[in-house]
Design a protein around this motif. Structure first.
Motif, PDB file in Angstrom:
ATOM      1  N   VAL A  57       1.620   6.491  44.598  1.00  7.12           N
ATOM      2  CA  VAL A  57       2.555   6.590  43.468  1.00  7.12           C
ATOM      3  C   VAL A  57       3.992   6.350  43.951  1.00  7.12           C
ATOM      4  O   VAL A  57       4.754   5.596  43.327  1.00  7.12           O
ATOM      5  N   PHE A  58       4.364   6.974  45.070  1.00  5.88           N
ATOM      6  CA  PHE A  58       5.719   6.817  45.609  1.00  5.88           C
ATOM      7  C   PHE A  58       5.985   5.366  46.000  1.00  5.88           C
ATOM      8  O   PHE A  58       7.049   4.804  45.677  1.00  5.88           O
ATOM      9  N   LEU A  59       5.038   4.748  46.692  1.00  3.28           N
ATOM     10  CA  LEU A  59       5.214   3.362  47.123  1.00  3.28           C
ATOM     11  C   LEU A  59       5.297   2.414  45.931  1.00  3.28           C
ATOM     12  O   LEU A  59       6.071   1.454  45.939  1.00  3.28           O
ATOM     13  N   ASN A  60       4.492   2.658  44.907  1.00  2.00           N
ATOM     14  CA  ASN A  60       4.604   1.878  43.674  1.00  2.00           C
ATOM     15  C   ASN A  60       6.013   1.984  43.103  1.00  2.00           C
ATOM     16  O   ASN A  60       6.623   0.985  42.698  1.00  2.00           O
ATOM     17  N   TYR A  61       6.512   3.194  43.058  1.00  3.83           N
ATOM     18  CA  TYR A  61       7.827   3.453  42.466  1.00  3.83           C
ATOM     19  C   TYR A  61       8.927   2.674  43.183  1.00  3.83           C
ATOM     20  O   TYR A  61       9.747   1.991  42.556  1.00  3.83           O
ATOM     21  N   VAL A  62       8.947   2.750  44.515  1.00  5.45           N
ATOM     22  CA  VAL A  62      10.044   2.118  45.249  1.00  5.45           C
ATOM     23  C   VAL A  62       9.900   0.601  45.298  1.00  5.45           C
ATOM     24  O   VAL A  62      10.915  -0.122  45.329  1.00  5.45           O
ATOM     25  N   LEU A  63       8.668   0.079  45.291  1.00 10.75           N
ATOM     26  CA  LEU A  63       8.479  -1.360  45.417  1.00 10.75           C
ATOM     27  C   LEU A  63       8.490  -2.082  44.070  1.00 10.75           C
ATOM     28  O   LEU A  63       8.940  -3.227  43.988  1.00 10.75           O
ATOM     29  N   ILE A  64       7.999  -1.432  43.023  1.00 12.17           N
ATOM     30  CA  ILE A  64       8.019  -2.065  41.702  1.00 12.17           C
ATOM     31  C   ILE A  64       9.441  -2.114  41.160  1.00 12.17           C
ATOM     32  O   ILE A  64       9.901  -3.144  40.662  1.00 12.17           O
ATOM     33  N   PHE A  65      10.165  -0.997  41.296  1.00 10.58           N
ATOM     34  CA  PHE A  65      11.476  -0.866  40.658  1.00 10.58           C
ATOM     35  C   PHE A  65      12.652  -1.018  41.624  1.00 10.58           C
ATOM     36  O   PHE A  65      13.804  -0.896  41.224  1.00 10.58           O
ATOM     37  N   GLY A  66      12.359  -1.281  42.914  1.00  4.98           N
ATOM     38  CA  GLY A  66      13.426  -1.524  43.878  1.00  4.98           C
ATOM     39  C   GLY A  66      14.286  -0.307  44.164  1.00  4.98           C
ATOM     40  O   GLY A  66      15.520  -0.392  44.160  1.00  4.98           O
ATOM     41  N   LYS A  67      13.673   0.814  44.461  1.00  4.12           N
ATOM     42  CA  LYS A  67      14.394   2.056  44.751  1.00  4.12           C
ATOM     43  C   LYS A  67      14.552   2.256  46.256  1.00  4.12           C
ATOM     44  O   LYS A  67      13.820   1.688  47.058  1.00  4.12           O
ATOM     45  N   GLY A  90      16.617   1.249  48.393  1.00  3.38           N
ATOM     46  CA  GLY A  90      16.952   0.090  49.200  1.00  3.38           C
ATOM     47  C   GLY A  90      15.869  -0.953  49.332  1.00  3.38           C
ATOM     48  O   GLY A  90      16.069  -1.989  49.976  1.00  3.38           O
ATOM     49  N   PHE A  91      14.710  -0.716  48.739  1.00 10.10           N
ATOM     50  CA  PHE A  91      13.631  -1.690  48.791  1.00 10.10           C
ATOM     51  C   PHE A  91      13.858  -2.777  47.739  1.00 10.10           C
ATOM     52  O   PHE A  91      14.485  -2.536  46.707  1.00 10.10           O
ATOM     53  N   PRO A  92      13.305  -3.980  47.948  1.00 10.94           N
ATOM     54  CA  PRO A  92      13.467  -5.047  46.950  1.00 10.94           C
ATOM     55  C   PRO A  92      12.682  -4.725  45.682  1.00 10.94           C
ATOM     56  O   PRO A  92      11.624  -4.083  45.733  1.00 10.94           O
ATOM     57  N   GLU A  93      13.183  -5.166  44.547  1.00 10.00           N
ATOM     58  CA  GLU A  93      12.498  -4.958  43.269  1.00 10.00           C
ATOM     59  C   GLU A  93      11.462  -6.066  43.089  1.00 10.00           C
ATOM     60  O   GLU A  93      11.794  -7.215  42.778  1.00 10.00           O
ATOM     61  N   LEU A  94      10.197  -5.719  43.268  1.00  8.85           N
ATOM     62  CA  LEU A  94       9.125  -6.707  43.248  1.00  8.85           C
ATOM     63  C   LEU A  94       8.392  -6.780  41.908  1.00  8.85           C
ATOM     64  O   LEU A  94       7.541  -7.648  41.719  1.00  8.85           O
ATOM     65  N   GLY A  95       8.681  -5.864  41.013  1.00  9.81           N
ATOM     66  CA  GLY A  95       7.975  -5.853  39.736  1.00  9.81           C
ATOM     67  C   GLY A  95       6.508  -5.510  39.913  1.00  9.81           C
ATOM     68  O   GLY A  95       6.122  -4.815  40.863  1.00  9.81           O
ATOM     69  N   GLY A  96       5.662  -6.029  39.013  1.00  5.83           N
ATOM     70  CA  GLY A  96       4.230  -5.711  39.071  1.00  5.83           C
ATOM     71  C   GLY A  96       3.595  -6.097  40.385  1.00  5.83           C
ATOM     72  O   GLY A  96       2.653  -5.433  40.851  1.00  5.83           O
ATOM     73  N   ALA A  97       4.073  -7.186  41.000  1.00  5.37           N
ATOM     74  CA  ALA A  97       3.510  -7.608  42.284  1.00  5.37           C
ATOM     75  C   ALA A  97       3.668  -6.529  43.355  1.00  5.37           C
ATOM     76  O   ALA A  97       2.921  -6.495  44.334  1.00  5.37           O
ATOM     77  N   GLY A  98       4.633  -5.632  43.157  1.00  7.23           N
ATOM     78  CA  GLY A  98       4.837  -4.550  44.118  1.00  7.23           C
ATOM     79  C   GLY A  98       3.641  -3.642  44.265  1.00  7.23           C
ATOM     80  O   GLY A  98       3.466  -3.003  45.316  1.00  7.23           O
ATOM     81  N   THR A  99       2.807  -3.568  43.221  1.00  6.73           N
ATOM     82  CA  THR A  99       1.611  -2.721  43.323  1.00  6.73           C
ATOM     83  C   THR A  99       0.665  -3.239  44.396  1.00  6.73           C
ATOM     84  O   THR A  99      -0.058  -2.460  45.024  1.00  6.73           O
ATOM     85  N   GLY A 100       0.637  -4.558  44.600  1.00 10.88           N
ATOM     86  CA  GLY A 100      -0.210  -5.112  45.651  1.00 10.88           C
ATOM     87  C   GLY A 100       0.245  -4.671  47.030  1.00 10.88           C
ATOM     88  O   GLY A 100      -0.558  -4.242  47.857  1.00 10.88           O
ATOM     89  N   TYR A 101       1.551  -4.757  47.261  1.00 10.53           N
ATOM     90  CA  TYR A 101       2.093  -4.320  48.554  1.00 10.53           C
ATOM     91  C   TYR A 101       1.968  -2.804  48.721  1.00 10.53           C
ATOM     92  O   TYR A 101       1.688  -2.309  49.820  1.00 10.53           O
TER      93      TYR A 101
END
Length: 453
Positions: free
Chosen positions: A175-185, A187-198
């Motif tokens: 859940v935390f990793l989804n949050y930071v990668l999907i929405f770019g929190k 300092g992480f890049p905002e990847l959108g839905g594709a962030g769920t894969g990472y």
């Protein structure tokens, strides 16, 4: 894990092994659900891209994870036989196999993902998100399959609480990793839905790290010297695992894919309300199926343990306990569903027409689940005997030669879209009957062998 003697002791041991499996299954389901919900928050295209990517990934994941399930009956029988010296070499060979499977999926994905997505003629934005989602997921192939081997190793020895603890720890990480990668929190890049894969790939690495840490910390794998000695890859050992694992993987694949095929067939013949209602019913059926699936996995462990110890009568008693429990629990749940189907339908939609049709589909879920519980538990028992080839053929015939054609034919009758559910239920019922007959044959054969010796 120990050899229980009385029925009461057996039921207690069965429950102690089964309930952590159930929690683990719920945990993995919650991860997938979280991915979908959080991707949807990023936008409609993000949700669609993740859904498309997931639909391409799941068949491969289900089939290949099923191949690695061969570890469970093999290790459980070795445990029951007291052959702890052979467990580590077997698991090591399975680890080699998992790496080979990871490499195969990576290469096939690199070659096929873009052409397949292009053939689907998706919106360019959805295409890009689906591709990037699968690219992100590919970074987790090695830990996914290798941790599956470790999970099956622990489960096979009755340590299902270990895998439960790992998944419960990994869930909030996901859940935390989804949050930071999907929405770019943070300092992480905002990847959108594709962030769920990472995020999912990173979660798989966390699961693997914890699994390996426990392998080197817990006393049993220490004594068995798991992953402390690395024998060379053995073609014969891998072939033995594939002999058991491939039929298991294909059986799971053929069962898991029937509703995907039905959805595609219905999509060309019925309206949006029907498809949405059908999908809602499938989702709820999937939640109900976690219980018989967990019972099936527990049966594989316990039946294999007793067969390995040369106690076929006790293995048969576990089979009866498991099958009776699966059908009985689902029967009670089905009765509750009948009276609460309007409330259940309201979980999925606010649209009156979709809710009304969903309630009708849920009636068919009741009968479907009873057959599914029987076939799943019987198949789990057969896997404990390492009897997988005949059940695979039985599943193939029941699901694809009976269930799908019968459903398609009945869809042209007054049953309409409900005909598919009647056909699949008929296929599952035929599978349950076939598995039941096969189980009796296997049990009688073992009894004759013991009498002859």
């Amino acid at each position: 894990m120990h050899h229980a003697e009385t029925t009461r002791e057996k039921v207690r041991l069965f429950l102690n092994i089964m309930w952590p499996i159930l929690v683990t299954q719920v945990g993995y389901h919650a991860m997938n659900l979280t991915d979908t919900i959080m991707a949807g928050r990023a936008g409609t295209a993000d949700l669609a891209g993740v859904a498309i990517g997931g639909s391409l990934w799941m068949p491969a994941f289900v089939a290949l994870s099923g191949v690695l399930l061969a570890v469970t009956p093999v290790v459980s029988q070795l445990t029951g036989a007291g052959r702890a010296d052979r467990i580590a070499p077997t698991v090591t060979q399975a680890a080699y196999l998992s790496l080979a499977l990871s490499a195969m999926v990576f290469v096939l994905g690199a070659l096929l993902v873009d052409p397949v997505l292009t053939m689907m003629r998706l919106d360019p934005e959805v295409h890009g998100i689906a591709k990037e989602y699968l690219v992100g997921l590919s970074y987790g192939l090695i830990p996914l399959f290798l941790s599956s081997v470790v999970r099956n190793y622990f489960d096979a020895q009755g340590r299902t609480n270990v895998t439960m603890a790992i998944v419960l720890f990994a869930l909030p990480c996901n859940v935390f990793l989804n949050y930071v990668l999907i929405f770019g929190k943070l300092g992480f890049p905002e990847l959108g839905g594709a962030g769920t894969g990472y995020a999912t790939a990173a979660t798989y690495w966390i699961i693997l790290a914890i699994s390996l840490w426990l392998v080197f910390r817990l006393e049993t794998p220490k004594q068995q010297r798991l992953f402390r000695v690395w024998p060379r890859p053995s073609a014969s050992a891998v072939r033995e695992l594939l002999k058991i694992g491939v039929p298991i993987g294909l059986s799971i694949f053929f069962e898991a894919s029937i509703f995907s095929v039905v959805t595609l067939l219905m999509g060309s013949a019925f309206d949006t309300v029907t498809i949405a209602s059908h999908q809602a019913a499938i989702s709820f059926a999937g939640m109900m199926f976690m219980m018989p699936l967990s019972i099936s996995m527990a049966l594989t462990i316990l039946v294999g343990y007793e067969i390995g110890a040369g106690r076929p009568n006790h293995a048969g008693r576990y089979a009866r306990i498991g099958v009776t429990s699966a059908v009985g629990i689902i029967a009670v749940a089905a009765l509750l569903l009948y009276f609460t189907r309007a409330y259940v339908a309201s979980w999925f939609t606010d649209a009156p027409d979709v809710a009304a049709m969903t309630q009708q589909f849920l009636i068919f879920v009741i009968f479907f689940q009873l057959s599914d519980a029987a076939q799943a538990s019987l198949q789990g028992a057969l896997r404990g005997y390492k009897d997988v080839t005949v059940p695979f053929v039985t599943a193939l015939v029941a699901y694809w030669a009976i269930g799908i054609p019968a459903g398609y034919a009945l869809s042209w009758t007054a049953l309409g879209p409900f005909g598919y559910w009647v056909g699949i239920t008929a296929g599952l019922t035929c599978a349950a009957i076939g598995f039941g007959v096969r189980l009796r044959i296997v049990q009688r054969r073992i009894k004759r062998q013991r009498t002859a010796s």
